[in-house]
Design an enzyme around this catalytic site. Structure first.
Site, PDB file in Angstrom:
ATOM      1  N   GLY A  31       0.848  -1.158  -0.022  1.00  0.00           N
ATOM      2  CA  GLY A  31      -0.156  -0.273   0.045  1.00  0.00           C
ATOM      3  C   GLY A  31       0.711   1.212  -0.019  1.00  0.00           C
ATOM      4  O   GLY A  31       0.278   2.256   0.735  1.00  0.00           O
ATOM      5  N   ASN A  56       1.193   3.156  -2.536  1.00  0.00           N
ATOM      6  CA  ASN A  56       0.536   4.245  -3.238  1.00  0.00           C
ATOM      7  C   ASN A  56      -0.595   4.704  -2.278  1.00  0.00           C
ATOM      8  O   ASN A  56      -0.924   6.154  -2.512  1.00  0.00           O
ATOM      9  CB  ASN A  56       0.183   3.751  -4.471  1.00  0.00           C
ATOM     10  CG  ASN A  56       0.982   3.986  -5.820  1.00  0.00           C
ATOM     11  OD1 ASN A  56       1.811   4.984  -5.922  1.00  0.00           O
ATOM     12  ND2 ASN A  56       1.545   2.880  -6.450  1.00  0.00           N
ATOM     13  N   LYS A  80      -8.533 -13.167 -10.495  1.00  0.00           N
ATOM     14  CA  LYS A  80     -10.027 -12.482 -10.730  1.00  0.00           C
ATOM     15  C   LYS A  80     -10.740 -12.815  -9.527  1.00  0.00           C
ATOM     16  O   LYS A  80     -10.592 -13.457  -8.554  1.00  0.00           O
ATOM     17  CB  LYS A  80     -10.509 -13.069 -11.980  1.00  0.00           C
ATOM     18  CG  LYS A  80     -10.700 -14.490 -12.100  1.00  0.00           C
ATOM     19  CD  LYS A  80     -11.472 -14.640 -13.517  1.00  0.00           C
ATOM     20  CE  LYS A  80     -11.555 -16.280 -13.566  1.00  0.00           C
ATOM     21  NZ  LYS A  80     -12.045 -16.756 -14.865  1.00  0.00           N
ATOM     22  N   MET A 100      -4.260  -7.197  -7.002  1.00  0.00           N
ATOM     23  CA  MET A 100      -3.720  -7.950  -8.146  1.00  0.00           C
ATOM     24  C   MET A 100      -4.756  -8.776  -8.726  1.00  0.00           C
ATOM     25  O   MET A 100      -4.431  -9.791  -9.273  1.00  0.00           O
ATOM     26  CB  MET A 100      -2.964  -9.053  -7.247  1.00  0.00           C
ATOM     27  CG  MET A 100      -1.603  -8.269  -6.585  1.00  0.00           C
ATOM     28  SD  MET A 100      -0.846  -7.267  -7.792  1.00  0.00           S
ATOM     29  CE  MET A 100       0.316  -8.711  -8.365  1.00  0.00           C
ATOM     30  N   ARG A 101      -6.007  -8.380  -8.861  1.00  0.00           N
ATOM     31  CA  ARG A 101      -7.193  -9.021  -9.194  1.00  0.00           C
ATOM     32  C   ARG A 101      -7.708  -8.327 -10.356  1.00  0.00           C
ATOM     33  O   ARG A 101      -7.781  -7.064 -10.350  1.00  0.00           O
ATOM     34  CB  ARG A 101      -8.198  -9.441  -8.467  1.00  0.00           C
ATOM     35  CG  ARG A 101      -7.830 -10.664  -7.463  1.00  0.00           C
ATOM     36  CD  ARG A 101      -8.829 -10.806  -6.293  1.00  0.00           C
ATOM     37  NE  ARG A 101      -8.053 -11.830  -5.275  1.00  0.00           N
ATOM     38  CZ  ARG A 101      -8.171 -13.126  -5.334  1.00  0.00           C
ATOM     39  NH1 ARG A 101      -9.164 -13.677  -6.281  1.00  0.00           N
ATOM     40  NH2 ARG A 101      -7.570 -14.112  -4.390  1.00  0.00           N
ATOM     41  N   ASN A 134      -6.721   2.970 -12.031  1.00  0.00           N
ATOM     42  CA  ASN A 134      -5.701   2.125 -11.551  1.00  0.00           C
ATOM     43  C   ASN A 134      -4.335   2.711 -11.727  1.00  0.00           C
ATOM     44  O   ASN A 134      -4.324   3.505 -12.563  1.00  0.00           O
ATOM     45  CB  ASN A 134      -5.632   0.938 -12.582  1.00  0.00           C
ATOM     46  CG  ASN A 134      -4.479  -0.162 -12.021  1.00  0.00           C
ATOM     47  OD1 ASN A 134      -4.332  -0.484 -10.684  1.00  0.00           O
ATOM     48  ND2 ASN A 134      -3.861  -0.798 -13.056  1.00  0.00           N
ATOM     49  N   HIS A 168      -0.028   1.749 -12.692  1.00  0.00           N
ATOM     50  CA  HIS A 168       0.645   0.676 -13.456  1.00  0.00           C
ATOM     51  C   HIS A 168       1.860   1.219 -13.584  1.00  0.00           C
ATOM     52  O   HIS A 168       2.053   1.992 -14.307  1.00  0.00           O
ATOM     53  CB  HIS A 168      -0.379   0.286 -14.731  1.00  0.00           C
ATOM     54  CG  HIS A 168       0.454  -0.953 -15.426  1.00  0.00           C
ATOM     55  ND1 HIS A 168       0.357  -2.307 -14.945  1.00  0.00           N
ATOM     56  CD2 HIS A 168       1.374  -1.140 -16.361  1.00  0.00           C
ATOM     57  CE1 HIS A 168       0.962  -2.932 -15.760  1.00  0.00           C
ATOM     58  NE2 HIS A 168       1.759  -2.249 -16.544  1.00  0.00           N
TER      59      HIS A 168
END
Lengths: 204, 204
Positions: free
Chosen positions: A14, A16, A67, A94-95, A111, A113
Protein backbone atom coordinates in the site's frame (compact mmCIF):
# COMPACT_ATOMS: atom_id res chain seq x y z
CA UNK A 1 -17.01 21.93 -2.81
CA UNK A 2 -17.37 18.64 -0.97
CA UNK A 3 -14.32 16.44 -0.73
CA UNK A 4 -14.27 13.57 -3.21
CA UNK A 5 -14.85 10.25 -1.45
CA UNK A 6 -12.23 7.64 -2.34
CA UNK A 7 -12.29 3.87 -1.81
CA UNK A 8 -9.07 1.90 -2.21
CA UNK A 9 -8.61 -1.71 -3.30
CA UNK A 10 -5.13 -3.04 -2.54
CA UNK A 11 -3.41 -6.40 -2.22
CA UNK A 12 0.06 -5.38 -1.06
CA UNK A 13 1.99 -3.03 1.13
CA UNK A 14 0.00 0.00 0.00
CA UNK A 15 2.72 2.52 -0.69
CA UNK A 16 0.56 4.31 -3.24
CA UNK A 17 -2.26 4.45 -0.68
CA UNK A 18 0.21 5.98 1.78
CA UNK A 19 1.28 8.59 -0.77
CA UNK A 20 -2.36 9.67 -1.19
CA UNK A 21 -2.85 9.74 2.61
CA UNK A 22 0.24 11.95 2.89
CA UNK A 23 -0.99 14.34 0.19
CA UNK A 24 -4.35 14.67 1.94
CA UNK A 25 -2.73 15.28 5.32
CA UNK A 26 -0.44 17.90 3.81
CA UNK A 27 -3.47 19.72 2.45
CA UNK A 28 -2.42 19.11 -1.15
CA UNK A 29 -5.36 16.91 -2.09
CA UNK A 30 -8.95 17.72 -1.15
CA UNK A 31 -10.19 14.14 -0.74
CA UNK A 32 -11.32 11.68 1.89
CA UNK A 33 -10.45 8.01 1.94
CA UNK A 34 -13.63 6.41 3.20
CA UNK A 35 -12.57 2.76 3.08
CA UNK A 36 -9.74 0.42 2.15
CA UNK A 37 -10.53 -3.12 1.02
CA UNK A 38 -8.00 -5.89 0.54
CA UNK A 39 -8.27 -9.46 -0.71
CA UNK A 40 -5.24 -10.28 1.44
CA UNK A 41 -5.58 -10.54 5.21
CA UNK A 42 -3.19 -8.25 7.05
CA UNK A 43 -1.97 -6.63 3.85
CA UNK A 44 0.24 -3.62 4.52
CA UNK A 45 -2.43 -1.42 3.00
CA UNK A 46 -4.91 -2.48 5.71
CA UNK A 47 -2.37 -1.80 8.43
CA UNK A 48 -1.73 1.69 7.10
CA UNK A 49 -5.49 2.35 6.87
CA UNK A 50 -6.10 1.25 10.47
CA UNK A 51 -3.20 3.43 11.63
CA UNK A 52 -5.08 6.37 10.12
CA UNK A 53 -8.48 5.30 11.45
CA UNK A 54 -9.72 4.58 7.95
CA UNK A 55 -12.30 1.75 7.85
CA UNK A 56 -10.38 -1.30 6.55
CA UNK A 57 -11.85 -4.58 5.34
CA UNK A 58 -10.63 -7.95 4.19
CA UNK A 59 -12.87 -9.46 1.52
CA UNK A 60 -11.24 -12.70 0.47
CA UNK A 61 -11.16 -12.91 -3.32
CA UNK A 62 -12.08 -16.56 -3.65
CA UNK A 63 -10.31 -19.49 -5.28
CA UNK A 64 -8.96 -17.85 -8.43
CA UNK A 65 -5.85 -15.77 -7.90
CA UNK A 66 -6.19 -13.05 -10.49
CA UNK A 67 -9.93 -12.50 -10.67
CA UNK A 68 -12.86 -12.29 -8.28
CA UNK A 69 -16.00 -14.40 -8.37
CA UNK A 70 -19.11 -12.31 -9.18
CA UNK A 71 -20.75 -12.80 -5.78
CA UNK A 72 -17.61 -11.66 -4.00
CA UNK A 73 -17.25 -8.70 -6.32
CA UNK A 74 -20.83 -7.72 -5.48
CA UNK A 75 -19.85 -7.72 -1.79
CA UNK A 76 -17.02 -5.34 -2.64
CA UNK A 77 -19.47 -3.09 -4.49
CA UNK A 78 -21.79 -3.11 -1.46
CA UNK A 79 -18.95 -2.13 0.83
CA UNK A 80 -17.89 0.71 -1.47
CA UNK A 81 -21.49 1.94 -1.79
CA UNK A 82 -22.04 1.79 1.96
CA UNK A 83 -19.11 4.16 2.28
CA UNK A 84 -20.49 6.37 -0.48
CA UNK A 85 -17.37 6.01 -2.56
CA UNK A 86 -17.28 8.25 -5.63
CA UNK A 87 -13.94 7.14 -7.04
CA UNK A 88 -12.47 3.65 -6.68
CA UNK A 89 -8.66 3.62 -6.61
CA UNK A 90 -6.83 0.40 -7.34
CA UNK A 91 -3.41 0.40 -5.74
CA UNK A 92 -1.48 -2.78 -6.19
CA UNK A 93 -4.75 -4.71 -6.44
CA UNK A 94 -3.81 -8.02 -8.01
CA UNK A 95 -7.17 -9.10 -9.36
CA UNK A 96 -8.81 -8.18 -12.63
CA UNK A 97 -11.88 -6.04 -12.11
CA UNK A 98 -14.96 -7.61 -13.66
CA UNK A 99 -18.50 -6.70 -14.61
CA UNK A 100 -20.07 -6.11 -11.19
CA UNK A 101 -17.55 -3.44 -10.22
CA UNK A 102 -17.34 -1.91 -13.70
CA UNK A 103 -21.13 -1.53 -13.92
CA UNK A 104 -21.43 -0.05 -10.44
CA UNK A 105 -18.64 2.48 -11.04
CA UNK A 106 -18.53 3.34 -14.76
CA UNK A 107 -15.44 5.47 -15.50
CA UNK A 108 -15.04 5.84 -11.76
CA UNK A 109 -12.36 3.19 -11.20
CA UNK A 110 -8.72 4.14 -11.74
CA UNK A 111 -5.54 2.10 -11.55
CA UNK A 112 -1.84 2.84 -11.40
CA UNK A 113 0.45 0.63 -13.46
CA UNK A 114 4.28 0.64 -13.27
CA UNK A 115 4.99 0.85 -17.01
CA UNK A 116 4.43 3.21 -19.92
CA UNK A 117 1.30 1.61 -21.30
CA UNK A 118 0.53 0.24 -23.83
CA UNK A 119 4.02 -1.24 -23.33
CA UNK A 120 4.15 -3.97 -20.71
CA UNK A 121 0.63 -4.56 -19.40
CA UNK A 122 0.11 -7.29 -16.81
CA UNK A 123 2.45 -8.49 -14.08
CA UNK A 124 6.18 -8.18 -13.26
CA UNK A 125 6.46 -5.36 -15.71
CA UNK A 126 9.60 -3.71 -14.36
CA UNK A 127 11.43 -6.96 -15.00
CA UNK A 128 9.83 -7.28 -18.43
CA UNK A 129 10.91 -3.74 -19.30
CA UNK A 130 14.47 -4.44 -18.13
CA UNK A 131 14.69 -7.66 -20.10
CA UNK A 132 13.21 -6.10 -23.22
CA UNK A 133 15.92 -3.47 -23.05
CA UNK A 134 13.83 -0.29 -23.20
CA UNK A 135 15.67 2.93 -22.41
CA UNK A 136 12.59 4.57 -20.89
CA UNK A 137 9.89 3.12 -18.73
CA UNK A 138 7.53 4.81 -16.31
CA UNK A 139 4.05 4.60 -14.89
CA UNK A 140 0.49 5.17 -15.98
CA UNK A 141 -2.73 6.17 -14.22
CA UNK A 142 -5.70 5.01 -16.28
CA UNK A 143 -9.39 4.38 -16.07
CA UNK A 144 -10.16 0.71 -15.64
CA UNK A 145 -12.11 -1.09 -18.35
CA UNK A 146 -12.75 -4.76 -19.07
CA UNK A 147 -9.23 -5.32 -20.44
CA UNK A 148 -5.95 -5.71 -18.58
CA UNK A 149 -4.43 -2.23 -18.27
CA UNK A 150 -6.15 -1.05 -21.44
CA UNK A 151 -8.38 1.80 -20.25
CA UNK A 152 -8.06 5.49 -21.18
CA UNK A 153 -4.84 7.06 -19.86
CA UNK A 154 -5.12 9.98 -17.44
CA UNK A 155 -1.45 10.70 -16.65
CA UNK A 156 1.90 9.08 -17.37
CA UNK A 157 5.43 9.72 -16.17
CA UNK A 158 8.56 8.58 -17.98
CA UNK A 159 11.82 7.61 -16.29
CA UNK A 160 15.13 6.51 -17.83
CA UNK A 161 16.30 2.91 -17.58
CA UNK A 162 20.03 2.99 -16.85
CA UNK A 163 22.66 0.45 -17.84
CA UNK A 164 23.41 -0.42 -14.22
CA UNK A 165 19.76 -0.67 -13.18
CA UNK A 166 18.39 -3.78 -11.56
CA UNK A 167 14.72 -4.62 -11.38
CA UNK A 168 14.82 -3.15 -7.86
CA UNK A 169 16.47 0.17 -8.68
CA UNK A 170 14.18 0.68 -11.66
CA UNK A 171 11.14 -0.17 -9.53
CA UNK A 172 12.13 2.46 -6.96
CA UNK A 173 12.62 5.13 -9.64
CA UNK A 174 9.20 4.32 -11.09
CA UNK A 175 7.55 4.17 -7.65
CA UNK A 176 8.67 7.71 -6.85
CA UNK A 177 6.78 8.86 -9.93
CA UNK A 178 3.76 6.68 -9.08
CA UNK A 179 3.46 8.46 -5.75
CA UNK A 180 3.42 11.80 -7.51
CA UNK A 181 1.05 11.09 -10.40
CA UNK A 182 -1.60 9.05 -8.59
CA UNK A 183 -2.51 12.01 -6.38
CA UNK A 184 -2.31 14.30 -9.37
CA UNK A 185 -4.80 12.13 -11.27
CA UNK A 186 -7.19 12.06 -8.30
CA UNK A 187 -6.88 15.84 -8.02
CA UNK A 188 -7.79 16.30 -11.70
CA UNK A 189 -10.84 14.06 -11.33
CA UNK A 190 -11.90 15.66 -8.04
CA UNK A 191 -11.70 19.11 -9.61
CA UNK A 192 -13.64 17.90 -12.67
CA UNK A 193 -10.75 19.00 -14.86
CA UNK A 194 -10.83 16.13 -17.34
CA UNK A 195 -12.98 15.02 -20.21
CA UNK A 196 -12.72 12.05 -22.54
CA UNK A 197 -12.57 12.29 -26.33
CA UNK A 198 -12.50 8.90 -28.01
CA UNK A 199 -10.02 7.26 -25.68
CA UNK A 200 -7.99 10.42 -25.08
CA UNK A 201 -8.29 11.96 -21.63
CA UNK A 202 -7.93 15.72 -21.95
CA UNK A 203 -7.45 18.32 -19.25
CA UNK A 204 -9.66 21.38 -19.52
CA UNK B 1 40.68 5.13 -36.41
CA UNK B 2 39.09 4.83 -39.86
CA UNK B 3 35.71 6.43 -40.34
CA UNK B 4 32.78 4.02 -40.17
CA UNK B 5 31.25 3.49 -43.60
CA UNK B 6 27.49 4.00 -43.66
CA UNK B 7 24.93 2.97 -46.26
CA UNK B 8 21.42 4.42 -46.11
CA UNK B 9 18.16 2.87 -47.27
CA UNK B 10 15.35 5.40 -47.51
CA UNK B 11 11.95 5.71 -49.17
CA UNK B 12 10.99 9.26 -48.32
CA UNK B 13 12.25 12.79 -47.95
CA UNK B 14 15.31 11.71 -45.98
CA UNK B 15 15.29 14.17 -43.11
CA UNK B 16 17.09 11.70 -40.85
CA UNK B 17 19.70 11.19 -43.59
CA UNK B 18 20.12 14.96 -43.71
CA UNK B 19 20.58 15.14 -39.95
CA UNK B 20 23.42 12.62 -40.18
CA UNK B 21 24.98 14.50 -43.11
CA UNK B 22 24.83 17.68 -41.03
CA UNK B 23 26.46 16.03 -38.02
CA UNK B 24 29.28 14.70 -40.20
CA UNK B 25 29.84 18.08 -41.84
CA UNK B 26 29.91 19.78 -38.45
CA UNK B 27 32.63 17.40 -37.34
CA UNK B 28 30.39 15.85 -34.68
CA UNK B 29 30.24 12.37 -36.20
CA UNK B 30 33.27 10.56 -37.59
CA UNK B 31 31.53 8.66 -40.36
CA UNK B 32 31.26 8.53 -44.14
CA UNK B 33 28.06 7.93 -46.05
CA UNK B 34 29.20 5.80 -48.96
CA UNK B 35 25.85 5.24 -50.67
CA UNK B 36 22.14 5.96 -50.44
CA UNK B 37 19.66 3.50 -51.92
CA UNK B 38 15.94 4.11 -52.37
CA UNK B 39 13.12 1.95 -53.63
CA UNK B 40 11.38 5.17 -54.75
CA UNK B 41 12.61 7.02 -57.80
CA UNK B 42 13.45 10.66 -57.08
CA UNK B 43 12.86 10.22 -53.36
CA UNK B 44 13.95 13.27 -51.39
CA UNK B 45 16.70 11.18 -49.81
CA UNK B 46 18.26 10.59 -53.24
CA UNK B 47 18.11 14.29 -54.07
CA UNK B 48 19.84 15.17 -50.81
CA UNK B 49 22.52 12.52 -51.46
CA UNK B 50 23.23 13.79 -54.97
CA UNK B 51 23.44 17.35 -53.64
CA UNK B 52 26.25 16.11 -51.38
CA UNK B 53 27.93 14.04 -54.09
CA UNK B 54 27.04 10.81 -52.30
CA UNK B 55 26.46 7.89 -54.72
CA UNK B 56 22.68 7.48 -54.93
CA UNK B 57 20.76 4.56 -56.41
CA UNK B 58 17.20 3.62 -57.13
CA UNK B 59 16.58 -0.09 -56.74
CA UNK B 60 12.89 -0.63 -57.34
CA UNK B 61 11.48 -2.87 -54.64
CA UNK B 62 9.22 -5.00 -56.81
CA UNK B 63 5.51 -5.65 -56.75
CA UNK B 64 4.88 -5.94 -53.00
CA UNK B 65 4.69 -2.63 -51.19
CA UNK B 66 6.09 -3.46 -47.79
CA UNK B 67 8.68 -6.13 -48.53
CA UNK B 68 11.34 -6.80 -51.12
CA UNK B 69 11.67 -9.88 -53.29
CA UNK B 70 14.80 -11.92 -52.46
CA UNK B 71 16.53 -11.30 -55.79
CA UNK B 72 16.04 -7.56 -55.44
CA UNK B 73 17.26 -7.65 -51.86
CA UNK B 74 20.39 -9.43 -53.08
CA UNK B 75 20.98 -6.56 -55.51
CA UNK B 76 20.76 -4.15 -52.58
CA UNK B 77 23.29 -6.27 -50.67
CA UNK B 78 25.64 -6.21 -53.67
CA UNK B 79 25.38 -2.44 -53.90
CA UNK B 80 26.09 -2.04 -50.18
CA UNK B 81 29.03 -4.43 -50.37
CA UNK B 82 30.46 -2.70 -53.43
CA UNK B 83 30.55 0.46 -51.34
CA UNK B 84 32.12 -1.41 -48.42
CA UNK B 85 29.30 -0.47 -46.08
CA UNK B 86 29.92 -1.42 -42.46
CA UNK B 87 26.64 -0.19 -40.99
CA UNK B 88 23.31 -0.10 -42.83
CA UNK B 89 21.04 2.72 -41.69
CA UNK B 90 17.34 2.52 -42.47
CA UNK B 91 15.81 5.98 -42.55
CA UNK B 92 12.16 6.03 -43.47
CA UNK B 93 12.64 2.83 -45.46
CA UNK B 94 9.14 1.48 -45.93
CA UNK B 95 9.94 -2.17 -46.63
CA UNK B 96 10.54 -4.97 -44.17
CA UNK B 97 14.13 -6.19 -44.30
CA UNK B 98 14.33 -9.91 -45.06
CA UNK B 99 16.82 -12.72 -44.95
CA UNK B 100 19.29 -11.69 -47.64
CA UNK B 101 20.04 -8.35 -45.98
CA UNK B 102 19.92 -9.70 -42.43
CA UNK B 103 22.39 -12.48 -43.25
CA UNK B 104 24.77 -10.16 -45.06
CA UNK B 105 24.76 -7.58 -42.24
CA UNK B 106 24.14 -9.37 -38.94
CA UNK B 107 23.62 -6.81 -36.15
CA UNK B 108 24.84 -4.19 -38.60
CA UNK B 109 21.47 -2.84 -39.70
CA UNK B 110 19.81 -0.15 -37.61
CA UNK B 111 16.48 1.60 -37.90
CA UNK B 112 14.83 4.64 -36.40
CA UNK B 113 11.19 4.37 -35.43
CA UNK B 114 8.95 7.29 -34.36
CA UNK B 115 7.48 5.69 -31.22
CA UNK B 116 8.62 4.39 -27.85
CA UNK B 117 8.87 0.73 -28.77
CA UNK B 118 7.53 -1.80 -27.93
CA UNK B 119 4.52 0.55 -28.04
CA UNK B 120 3.26 1.24 -31.55
CA UNK B 121 5.36 -0.76 -33.99
CA UNK B 122 4.50 -0.58 -37.70
CA UNK B 123 3.11 2.33 -39.69
CA UNK B 124 1.35 5.64 -38.94
CA UNK B 125 2.46 5.38 -35.35
CA UNK B 126 2.23 9.05 -34.39
CA UNK B 127 -1.47 8.90 -35.24
CA UNK B 128 -1.84 5.61 -33.38
CA UNK B 129 -0.17 7.10 -30.31
CA UNK B 130 -2.44 10.16 -30.46
CA UNK B 131 -5.58 8.06 -30.81
CA UNK B 132 -4.54 5.68 -28.03
CA UNK B 133 -4.17 8.67 -25.75
CA UNK B 134 -0.64 8.15 -24.45
CA UNK B 135 0.88 11.08 -22.56
CA UNK B 136 4.41 10.27 -23.72
CA UNK B 137 5.65 9.05 -27.05
CA UNK B 138 9.08 9.33 -28.61
CA UNK B 139 11.47 7.53 -30.90
CA UNK B 140 13.69 4.48 -30.89
CA UNK B 141 16.91 3.49 -32.64
CA UNK B 142 17.18 -0.29 -32.73
CA UNK B 143 19.00 -3.10 -34.44
CA UNK B 144 16.91 -4.68 -37.16
CA UNK B 145 15.90 -8.31 -36.81
CA UNK B 146 13.38 -10.47 -38.65
CA UNK B 147 10.41 -8.88 -36.83
CA UNK B 148 8.74 -5.53 -37.40
CA UNK B 149 10.47 -3.02 -35.10
CA UNK B 150 11.35 -5.73 -32.59
CA UNK B 151 15.16 -5.68 -32.50
CA UNK B 152 17.38 -4.72 -29.54
CA UNK B 153 17.01 -1.06 -28.59
CA UNK B 154 20.10 1.17 -28.76
CA UNK B 155 18.67 4.57 -27.76
CA UNK B 156 15.26 6.04 -27.11
CA UNK B 157 13.99 9.55 -26.51
CA UNK B 158 10.69 10.40 -24.81
CA UNK B 159 8.56 13.44 -25.59
CA UNK B 160 5.29 14.60 -24.05
CA UNK B 161 2.02 14.36 -25.96
CA UNK B 162 0.06 17.54 -25.27
CA UNK B 163 -3.68 18.02 -25.19
CA UNK B 164 -3.62 20.37 -28.15
CA UNK B 165 -1.28 18.24 -30.24
CA UNK B 166 -2.22 17.12 -33.69
CA UNK B 167 -0.57 14.23 -35.51
CA UNK B 168 1.56 16.88 -37.23
CA UNK B 169 2.75 18.75 -34.15
CA UNK B 170 3.55 15.50 -32.36
CA UNK B 171 5.43 14.23 -35.41
CA UNK B 172 7.58 17.37 -35.47
CA UNK B 173 8.40 17.07 -31.77
CA UNK B 174 9.40 13.43 -32.25
CA UNK B 175 11.36 14.19 -35.42
CA UNK B 176 13.54 16.70 -33.58
CA UNK B 177 14.54 13.91 -31.21
CA UNK B 178 15.04 11.46 -34.09
CA UNK B 179 17.57 13.79 -35.63
CA UNK B 180 19.49 13.88 -32.36
CA UNK B 181 19.46 10.19 -31.39
CA UNK B 182 20.15 8.62 -34.78
CA UNK B 183 23.56 10.26 -34.98
CA UNK B 184 24.15 9.45 -31.34
CA UNK B 185 23.46 5.75 -31.99
CA UNK B 186 25.80 5.73 -35.00
CA UNK B 187 28.46 7.42 -32.89
CA UNK B 188 28.18 4.74 -30.19
CA UNK B 189 28.48 1.96 -32.74
CA UNK B 190 31.34 3.67 -34.60
CA UNK B 191 33.24 4.07 -31.34
CA UNK B 192 32.55 0.44 -30.40
CA UNK B 193 30.91 1.65 -27.20
CA UNK B 194 28.07 -0.84 -27.06
CA UNK B 195 27.62 -4.49 -26.27
CA UNK B 196 24.55 -6.69 -26.19
CA UNK B 197 23.41 -8.71 -23.18
CA UNK B 198 20.35 -10.81 -23.89
CA UNK B 199 18.41 -8.20 -25.79
CA UNK B 200 19.70 -5.27 -23.75
CA UNK B 201 22.11 -2.92 -25.50
CA UNK B 202 24.56 -1.56 -22.95
CA UNK B 203 27.03 1.29 -23.28
CA UNK B 204 30.50 0.56 -22.01
Amino acid sequence: MAKIRLGFLASGRGSNLQAVIDQIQQGLLDAEITCVISDVENAGALVRARDENIPAFTISGGAAKTKTEPDIERRIVECLEEHQVELVCLAGYMRIVKEALLKAFPLRIINIHPALLPSFPGLNVQKKAMNYGVKFSGCTVHFVDEGTDTGPIIIQAAVPVKDDDTEETLSIRILNEEHRIYSEAIRLIANKKIHIQGRRVLTS
